[in-house]
Design an enzyme around this catalytic site. Structure first.
Site, PDB file in Angstrom:
ATOM      1  N   HIS A 130       6.981 -17.639  -5.169  1.00 23.06           N
ATOM      2  CA  HIS A 130       5.725 -17.355  -4.464  1.00 23.06           C
ATOM      3  C   HIS A 130       4.534 -17.645  -5.365  1.00 23.06           C
ATOM      4  O   HIS A 130       3.760 -16.752  -5.715  1.00 23.06           O
ATOM      5  CB  HIS A 130       5.704 -15.902  -3.972  1.00 23.06           C
TER       6      HIS A 130
ATOM      7  N   HIS B 230      16.324 -15.643  -3.679  1.00 22.34           N
ATOM      8  CA  HIS B 230      16.439 -14.580  -2.669  1.00 22.34           C
ATOM      9  C   HIS B 230      17.782 -14.588  -1.939  1.00 22.34           C
ATOM     10  O   HIS B 230      18.151 -13.606  -1.312  1.00 22.34           O
ATOM     11  CB  HIS B 230      15.379 -14.771  -1.579  1.00 22.34           C
TER      12      HIS B 230
ATOM     13  N   HIS C 142      11.685 -10.132   5.038  1.00 23.47           N
ATOM     14  CA  HIS C 142      11.705 -10.683   3.677  1.00 23.47           C
ATOM     15  C   HIS C 142      12.974 -11.530   3.532  1.00 23.47           C
ATOM     16  O   HIS C 142      14.043 -11.130   4.010  1.00 23.47           O
ATOM     17  CB  HIS C 142      11.698  -9.544   2.652  1.00 23.47           C
TER      18      HIS C 142
ATOM     19  N   GLU D  98      15.120 -12.029   1.235  1.00 23.63           N
ATOM     20  CA  GLU D  98      16.309 -11.365   0.675  1.00 23.63           C
ATOM     21  C   GLU D  98      16.965 -10.465   1.722  1.00 23.63           C
ATOM     22  O   GLU D  98      18.190 -10.420   1.845  1.00 23.63           O
ATOM     23  CB  GLU D  98      15.925 -10.533  -0.556  1.00 23.63           C
TER      24      GLU D  98
ATOM     25  N   SER E 146       2.565 -13.397  -2.875  1.00 23.90           N
ATOM     26  CA  SER E 146       3.602 -12.708  -3.653  1.00 23.90           C
ATOM     27  C   SER E 146       3.474 -11.202  -3.451  1.00 23.90           C
ATOM     28  O   SER E 146       2.490 -10.592  -3.877  1.00 23.90           O
ATOM     29  CB  SER E 146       3.450 -13.062  -5.139  1.00 23.90           C
TER      30      SER E 146
ATOM     31  N   ASN F  46       5.345  -8.932  -4.779  1.00 25.65           N
ATOM     32  CA  ASN F  46       5.484  -8.321  -6.103  1.00 25.65           C
ATOM     33  C   ASN F  46       4.141  -8.372  -6.837  1.00 25.65           C
ATOM     34  O   ASN F  46       3.743  -7.416  -7.507  1.00 25.65           O
ATOM     35  CB  ASN F  46       6.577  -9.074  -6.884  1.00 25.65           C
TER      36      ASN F  46
ATOM     37  N   SER G  50       6.665 -13.875 -10.352  1.00 25.71           N
ATOM     38  CA  SER G  50       6.677 -15.259  -9.874  1.00 25.71           C
ATOM     39  C   SER G  50       5.582 -16.105 -10.531  1.00 25.71           C
ATOM     40  O   SER G  50       5.317 -17.220 -10.095  1.00 25.71           O
ATOM     41  CB  SER G  50       6.503 -15.270  -8.350  1.00 25.71           C
TER      42      SER G  50
HETATM   43  S1  SF4 Z   1      13.678  -9.739  -9.273  1.00 23.35           S
HETATM   44 FE1  SF4 Z   1      14.441 -11.667 -10.113  1.00 23.35          FE
HETATM   45  S2  SF4 Z   1      16.137 -11.071 -11.494  1.00 23.35           S
HETATM   46 FE2  SF4 Z   1      15.714  -9.337 -10.156  1.00 23.35          FE
HETATM   47  S3  SF4 Z   1      17.115  -9.592  -8.433  1.00 23.35           S
HETATM   48 FE3  SF4 Z   1      15.198 -10.541  -7.808  1.00 23.35          FE
HETATM   49  S4  SF4 Z   1      15.436 -12.680  -8.395  1.00 23.35           S
HETATM   50 FE4  SF4 Z   1      17.025 -11.542  -9.483  1.00 23.35          FE
END
Ligand code: SF4
Length: 293
Positions: A40, A74, A128, A130, A230, A232, A274
């Site tokens: 991202h 992801h 998301h 993931e 992003s 995060n 990221s």
């Molecule tokens: S934050 Fe990065 S290291 Fe942690 S699970 Fe997600 S992709 Fe993997």
């Protein structure tokens, strides 16, 4: 003037690995397609585009037959692998090993679930990538909990197996876990509620929280570098802002406002998991140039 780059900033292990797999493949020549944005961060994506990588959507998979497709950190649902197999597409699988382990654990738990009528609950963001990947490994049977009000979706008369997205917030996860445990106790009047908890939050994400707060408190001015999309980045920036009100979010050096330097003796530069190291260095060198003018 002190300018320090946060030693804990930069790509997490999973993103580093995905980018390295992409670079290795691109070095062999030919095209490479990334299924969704590899990271991202548009500056890093542009760098990889210049090396020959193109980002595609799932709907475009059919159009790139005979070319390799990269699965980002992801992870992906089972249907993506089936589609690739059907269309004879080579996959470069850069699913982060931590995400892969979680996918396998959830799938195993789901496959064992017939006997006790269990529910699989995942604390994470709906939509998301993931979470889509996790759901796609268990026929979309998980209950996704994004916030405390989503807990209403759980049936408290049945066993609960609680997991979390790897990038979830730990404090909120604990609040949700405690609330579920309390409701189970209330519903069953038992001291041993059938709640099984797997705190599957990635340690790289967990550790960043305290690191970023400590770092933000150390400097007069904090420059947070991250992609606008992003999650995060937005989360870590909110922690910076709470620890140091003189914190600013930029995507790259062109967003830096020289007025922020007034009355400042130390500058900290940090970023999301990221944000590439080279971009943090570029921002540092841009600020150095402004100071020396
Ligand atoms: S934050 Fe990065 S290291 Fe942690 S699970 Fe997600 S992709 Fe993997």
């Amino acid at each position: 003037m002190i300018i320090e780059i946060d030693p804990g900033a930069g790509f997490c292990f999973g993103v580093k690995r995905a980018i390295s797999l992409a670079e290795d493949k691109l070095q062999q020549g030919g095209k490479l397609f990334s299924l969704g944005q590899i990271v991202h961060n548009k500056d890093e994506e542009q760098r990889l585009n210049q090396l020959g990588m193109t980002t595609i959507t799932h709907d475009q998979m059919d159009e790139v037959k005979d070319n390799p497709i990269l699965i980002r950190a992801h992870g992906e649902p089972k249907s993506t692998y089936q589609k690739a197999l059907k269309n004879n597409i080579e996959l470069i699988d850069a699913t982060c090993p931590i995400v892969l382990k979680l996918q396998n654990e959830i799938r195993k738990c789901w496959l064992e679930g017939d006997e006790d009528n269990r529910q699989i609950v995942v604390f994470g963001k709906k939509g998301h990538p993931e979470v889509i990947g996790l759901q796609g490994n268990i026929d979309n049977q998980a209950i996704i909990i994004e916030n405390i009000s989503d807990i209403e979706k759980i049936d408290f008369s049945r066993p609960i197996f609680l997991f979390s997205q790897t990038t979830a917030d730990e404090e909120l996860f604990d609040i949700i876990k405690n609330d579920i445990a309390k409701r189970l106790n209330d519903a069953q009047k038992s001291s041993t509620p059938p709640l099984h908890v797997t705190k599957s939050i990635c340690s790289q994400v967990k550790n960043r929280k305290n690191q970023v707060i400590t770092f933000a408190s150390k400097h007069d001015l904090i420059i947070f570098v991250g992609g606008k999309n992003s999650s995060n980045g937005r989360y870590l920036f909110s922690l910076c802002k709470a620890a140091n009100t003189n914190s600013f979010f930029i995507e790259n050096e062109t967003n830096f406002n020289p007025g922020w330097l007034t009355g400042v003796k130390s500058i900290g530069i940090t970023g999301a998991t990221s944000t590439p190291d080279w971009l943090l260095e570029k921002v540092k060198s841009h600020i150095n140039t402004l100071i020396q003018r």
